[in-house]
Design a protein around this motif. Structure first.
Motif: not given
Length: 120
Positions: A32-37, A81-85, A93-101, A116-120
């Motif tokens: 199972t794979s979950k993204e933020p609500k 792990i932490v993924m930053d991209f 368009g261009r988006i910078k993102m950091s998430e905890i997996c 876990f990451y912030r939406m929008g």
């Protein structure tokens, strides 16, 4: 494989851009794979569906400007792990993102992941 071995292999493959190979080799069939609500694919069930979600995400990207993946932190049957991209998406368009997996391992396979990451 131990949780540490699974974690190390996942990080290695992801750093090489081999996300689909990581799913093929390391994920359980019933994962199972979950993204933020509120995310488009808030819950995905099954190995093929998770792979399809990953391939869809890859196709949505026009260019990856930078990407880093931390070394894993392992605790018993879980690791994170932490993924930053920094990526330019075809539609957004261009988006910078950091998430905890966070991943759960059972019998040498990943049985669950949650991002876990912030939406929008």
């Amino acid at each position: 494989m131990t949780t540490q071995e699974v974690a190390s292999k996942l990080v290695q493959l992801c750093r090489e851009g081999k996300n689909d190979q990581a799913i093929d080799e390391l994920y359980a069939e019933n994962v199972t794979s979950k993204e933020p609500k509120g995310a488009q694919m808030e819950l995905t069930e099954g190995k093929q569906a998770v792979k399809d979600k990953t391939l869809q995400w890859e196709k949505s990207i026009a260019e990856i400007h930078s990407s880093t993946i931390s070394d894993p932190i392992v605790a018993d049957h879980h690791f994170s792990i932490v993924m930053d991209f920094d990526a330019t998406y075809k539609e957004h368009g261009r988006i910078k993102m950091s998430e905890i997996c966070v991943y759960e391992v059972k019998d040498g396979k990943i049985v669950a992941d949650e991002f876990f990451y912030r939406m929008g």
